[in-house]
Enzyme design. Structure first.
Site, PDB file in Angstrom:
ATOM      1  N   SER A  10       0.871  -1.060  -0.085  1.00  0.00           N
ATOM      2  CA  SER A  10      -0.234   0.022   0.132  1.00  0.00           C
ATOM      3  C   SER A  10       0.895   1.447  -0.058  1.00  0.00           C
ATOM      4  O   SER A  10       1.604   1.627   1.097  1.00  0.00           O
ATOM      5  CB  SER A  10      -0.737   0.074   1.227  1.00  0.00           C
ATOM      6  OG  SER A  10      -1.599   1.194   1.383  1.00  0.00           O
ATOM      7  N   HIS A  35      -1.525  -1.177  -3.971  1.00  0.00           N
ATOM      8  CA  HIS A  35      -2.709  -1.104  -3.556  1.00  0.00           C
ATOM      9  C   HIS A  35      -2.878   0.528  -3.328  1.00  0.00           C
ATOM     10  O   HIS A  35      -1.825   1.213  -2.746  1.00  0.00           O
ATOM     11  CB  HIS A  35      -2.526  -1.827  -2.097  1.00  0.00           C
ATOM     12  CG  HIS A  35      -3.645  -1.640  -1.306  1.00  0.00           C
ATOM     13  ND1 HIS A  35      -5.120  -2.184  -1.694  1.00  0.00           N
ATOM     14  CD2 HIS A  35      -4.130  -0.669  -0.513  1.00  0.00           C
ATOM     15  CE1 HIS A  35      -6.043  -2.092  -0.712  1.00  0.00           C
ATOM     16  NE2 HIS A  35      -5.410  -0.748  -0.104  1.00  0.00           N
ATOM     17  N   ASP A  37      -4.658   3.684  -1.701  1.00  0.00           N
ATOM     18  CA  ASP A  37      -5.995   3.987  -0.855  1.00  0.00           C
ATOM     19  C   ASP A  37      -6.339   5.286  -1.096  1.00  0.00           C
ATOM     20  O   ASP A  37      -5.616   6.521  -0.961  1.00  0.00           O
ATOM     21  CB  ASP A  37      -5.297   3.879   0.733  1.00  0.00           C
ATOM     22  CG  ASP A  37      -5.280   2.561   1.135  1.00  0.00           C
ATOM     23  OD1 ASP A  37      -6.298   1.662   0.890  1.00  0.00           O
ATOM     24  OD2 ASP A  37      -3.936   2.105   1.575  1.00  0.00           O
ATOM     25  N   MET A  39      -9.141   8.253   0.110  1.00  0.00           N
ATOM     26  CA  MET A  39      -9.953   8.656   1.067  1.00  0.00           C
ATOM     27  C   MET A  39     -10.463   9.983   1.027  1.00  0.00           C
ATOM     28  O   MET A  39      -9.632  10.626   0.384  1.00  0.00           O
ATOM     29  CB  MET A  39      -9.021   8.634   2.489  1.00  0.00           C
ATOM     30  CG  MET A  39      -8.429   7.107   2.737  1.00  0.00           C
ATOM     31  SD  MET A  39      -7.542   7.040   4.260  1.00  0.00           S
ATOM     32  CE  MET A  39      -6.762   5.816   4.381  1.00  0.00           C
ATOM     33  N   HIS A  68      -8.524   1.300  -3.783  1.00  0.00           N
ATOM     34  CA  HIS A  68      -9.292   0.905  -2.514  1.00  0.00           C
ATOM     35  C   HIS A  68     -10.108   2.311  -2.344  1.00  0.00           C
ATOM     36  O   HIS A  68      -9.319   3.036  -1.549  1.00  0.00           O
ATOM     37  CB  HIS A  68      -8.553   0.353  -1.423  1.00  0.00           C
ATOM     38  CG  HIS A  68      -9.337   0.046  -0.399  1.00  0.00           C
ATOM     39  ND1 HIS A  68      -8.658  -0.106   1.026  1.00  0.00           N
ATOM     40  CD2 HIS A  68     -10.655   0.116   0.158  1.00  0.00           C
ATOM     41  CE1 HIS A  68      -9.428  -0.176   1.885  1.00  0.00           C
ATOM     42  NE2 HIS A  68     -10.896   0.024   1.262  1.00  0.00           N
ATOM     43  N   MET A  70     -12.301   4.464  -0.058  1.00  0.00           N
ATOM     44  CA  MET A  70     -12.941   4.570   1.177  1.00  0.00           C
ATOM     45  C   MET A  70     -13.626   5.769   0.815  1.00  0.00           C
ATOM     46  O   MET A  70     -13.130   6.953   1.597  1.00  0.00           O
ATOM     47  CB  MET A  70     -11.920   4.451   2.061  1.00  0.00           C
ATOM     48  CG  MET A  70     -11.471   3.203   2.308  1.00  0.00           C
ATOM     49  SD  MET A  70      -9.787   3.247   3.234  1.00  0.00           S
ATOM     50  CE  MET A  70      -8.707   3.147   1.826  1.00  0.00           C
ATOM     51  N   MET A 139     -11.427  -5.749   5.472  1.00  0.00           N
ATOM     52  CA  MET A 139     -10.388  -5.086   6.344  1.00  0.00           C
ATOM     53  C   MET A 139     -10.086  -5.518   7.704  1.00  0.00           C
ATOM     54  O   MET A 139     -11.270  -6.230   8.410  1.00  0.00           O
ATOM     55  CB  MET A 139     -11.206  -3.510   6.483  1.00  0.00           C
ATOM     56  CG  MET A 139     -11.675  -2.538   5.467  1.00  0.00           C
ATOM     57  SD  MET A 139      -9.993  -1.718   4.699  1.00  0.00           S
ATOM     58  CE  MET A 139      -9.099  -1.507   5.832  1.00  0.00           C
ATOM     59  N   GLY A 144      -8.827   4.077   7.299  1.00  0.00           N
ATOM     60  CA  GLY A 144      -8.566   5.571   7.604  1.00  0.00           C
ATOM     61  C   GLY A 144      -6.938   5.953   7.830  1.00  0.00           C
ATOM     62  O   GLY A 144      -6.570   7.003   7.230  1.00  0.00           O
ATOM     63  N   GLY A 146      -2.653   4.371   8.118  1.00  0.00           N
ATOM     64  CA  GLY A 146      -2.052   2.981   8.108  1.00  0.00           C
ATOM     65  C   GLY A 146      -1.283   2.951   9.316  1.00  0.00           C
ATOM     66  O   GLY A 146      -1.280   3.699  10.310  1.00  0.00           O
ATOM     67  N   GLY A 147      -0.663   1.880   9.483  1.00  0.00           N
ATOM     68  CA  GLY A 147       0.164   1.717  10.727  1.00  0.00           C
ATOM     69  C   GLY A 147      -0.542   1.306  11.983  1.00  0.00           C
ATOM     70  O   GLY A 147      -0.319   1.440  13.224  1.00  0.00           O
ATOM     71  N   ASP A 179      -6.452  -6.505   4.433  1.00  0.00           N
ATOM     72  CA  ASP A 179      -6.115  -5.197   4.449  1.00  0.00           C
ATOM     73  C   ASP A 179      -6.093  -4.453   5.770  1.00  0.00           C
ATOM     74  O   ASP A 179      -7.040  -4.408   6.378  1.00  0.00           O
ATOM     75  CB  ASP A 179      -6.970  -4.190   3.309  1.00  0.00           C
ATOM     76  CG  ASP A 179      -6.254  -2.747   3.342  1.00  0.00           C
ATOM     77  OD1 ASP A 179      -5.311  -2.494   3.761  1.00  0.00           O
ATOM     78  OD2 ASP A 179      -7.065  -2.096   2.714  1.00  0.00           O
ATOM     79  N   GLY A 181      -2.935  -3.972   8.990  1.00  0.00           N
ATOM     80  CA  GLY A 181      -2.298  -4.531  10.101  1.00  0.00           C
ATOM     81  C   GLY A 181      -1.393  -5.852   9.758  1.00  0.00           C
ATOM     82  O   GLY A 181      -1.142  -6.721  10.513  1.00  0.00           O
ATOM     83  N   GLY A 201       1.079  -2.047   4.035  1.00  0.00           N
ATOM     84  CA  GLY A 201       1.706  -0.553   3.961  1.00  0.00           C
ATOM     85  C   GLY A 201       2.973  -0.356   4.776  1.00  0.00           C
ATOM     86  O   GLY A 201       4.070  -0.372   4.182  1.00  0.00           O
ATOM     87  N   SER A 202       2.730  -0.116   6.087  1.00  0.00           N
ATOM     88  CA  SER A 202       3.714   0.255   7.059  1.00  0.00           C
ATOM     89  C   SER A 202       4.792  -0.593   7.144  1.00  0.00           C
ATOM     90  O   SER A 202       5.928  -0.336   6.913  1.00  0.00           O
ATOM     91  CB  SER A 202       3.214   0.708   8.407  1.00  0.00           C
ATOM     92  OG  SER A 202       2.307  -0.309   9.017  1.00  0.00           O
TER      93      SER A 202
HETATM   94  C1  DX5 Z   1      -6.139   1.752   5.901  1.00  0.00           C
HETATM   95  C2  DX5 Z   1      -5.782   1.231   4.345  1.00  0.00           C
HETATM   96  C3  DX5 Z   1      -4.748   0.227   4.306  1.00  0.00           C
HETATM   97  C4  DX5 Z   1      -3.496   0.713   5.051  1.00  0.00           C
HETATM   98  C5  DX5 Z   1      -2.664  -0.487   5.598  1.00  0.00           C
HETATM   99  O1  DX5 Z   1      -7.456   2.437   5.823  1.00  0.00           O
HETATM  100  O2  DX5 Z   1      -6.835   0.653   3.712  1.00  0.00           O
HETATM  101  O3  DX5 Z   1      -4.545  -0.134   2.891  1.00  0.00           O
HETATM  102  O4  DX5 Z   1      -2.598   1.270   4.171  1.00  0.00           O
HETATM  103  O5  DX5 Z   1      -1.778  -0.070   6.026  1.00  0.00           O
HETATM  104  P1  DX5 Z   1      -0.798  -0.887   7.195  1.00  0.00           P
HETATM  105  O6  DX5 Z   1      -0.345  -2.113   6.139  1.00  0.00           O
HETATM  106  O7  DX5 Z   1       0.274  -0.159   7.760  1.00  0.00           O
HETATM  107  O8  DX5 Z   1      -1.857  -1.290   8.195  1.00  0.00           O
HETATM  108 ZN    ZN Z   2      -6.393  -0.105   1.641  1.00  0.00          ZN
END
Ligand code: DX5
Ligand code: ZN
Length: 223
Positions: A10, A35, A37, A39, A68, A70, A139, A144, A146-147, A179, A181, A201-202
């Site tokens: 991500s 990926h 995101d 928002m 994705h 949101m 999810m 909303g 990452g991390g 998606d 954590g 992502g993170s």
């Molecule tokens: C959160 C996003 C995820 C996010 C995941 O709303 O949809 O795609 O980037 O990030 P990590 O892998 O750090 O949880």
């Molecule tokens: Zn996502």
């Protein structure tokens, strides 16, 4: 599912001032999907990027662009993301009164249709649409940011969804994505529960060695 395993880094956690380098990292690591995101500061309390940025990124990657959304009123953005070069367009079941209409619009635009579900939403809400979609994005954090930490109970939800998909004979048609954590330490657990694609992502982009981290995910996924 391990043999079909794919990683979708991500770019939410990448350096937004240098997204071309993020795409390069994904290439060097051998990631299958990117990926993205999206928002809108309404469906979720954060604001990221839209179709113009996806369009600018498109010439710099041959990977599958997994958008994705949101956002509220997802139907309003389908054509723009399709024209910008998305391959798959995913929206939230919680964001639409008529998910089938949005799925049909995505298909009319010639793209894979994805439906996403938040951690607290009953699985029954997506069940009626499983036959119509190509991507089910589960999810495992509140959308909303990452991390965040992986929400307990998500692995059990994956198992239930895999059973639902298998019962309907849709294992080959629907790609299940997890998606939120997802880390190297829990990748095996979620893959064994039945997902096809891991979003990370993170764990990738905040690592000292993002390319090596992507490769480590594949080592785990293919082991
Ligand atoms: C959160 C996003 C995820 C996010 C995941 O709303 O949809 O795609 O980037 O990030 P990590 O892998 O750090 O949880
Ligand atoms: Zn996502």
């Amino acid at each position: 599912m391990a043999s079909d395993f794919k990683l979708a880094p991500s770019i939410l956690s990448a350096d937004f001032s240098d997204l071309r380098s993020a795409l390069k990292i994904c290439d060097e690591g051998g990631a299958h999907w990117i990926h993205i995101d999206v928002m809108d500061n309404q469906f979720v309390p954060n604001l990221t990027l839209g179709p113009p940025i996806v369009k600018k990124l498109r010439p710099h990657s041959k990977k599958y662009f997994d958008v994705h959304m949101m956002v509220i009123e997802p139907e309003k953005l389908v054509d723009q993301f399709a024209n910008a070069g998305a391959d798959g367009i995913t929206f939230h079941v919680e964001a639409s009164d008529d998910p089938q209409m949005v799925i049909d619009l995505i298909h009319d635009a010639g793209k894979d249709a994805g439906l996403s579900i938040k951690p607290k939403t009953p699985l029954q809400e997506i069940e009626p649409f499983l036959e119509s979609i190509e991507i089910l994005l589960v999810m495992s954090v509140e959308p909303g940011f990452g991390g965040q930490g992986y929400v307990g109970g998500s692995t059990e939800r994956i198992r239930e969804l895999r059973a639902m998909i298998s019962e309907k004979g849709l294992d080959e048609k629907v790609t299940m994505v997890i998606d939120g954590g997802v880390k190297l330490h829990n990748a095996k657990e979620v893959l064994d529960a039945g997902v096809d694609v891991l979003v990370a992502g993170s764990e990738v982009f905040e690592s000292d060695d993002p390319v090596g981290t992507i490769k480590s995910f594949y080592d785990i996924g293919n082991s």
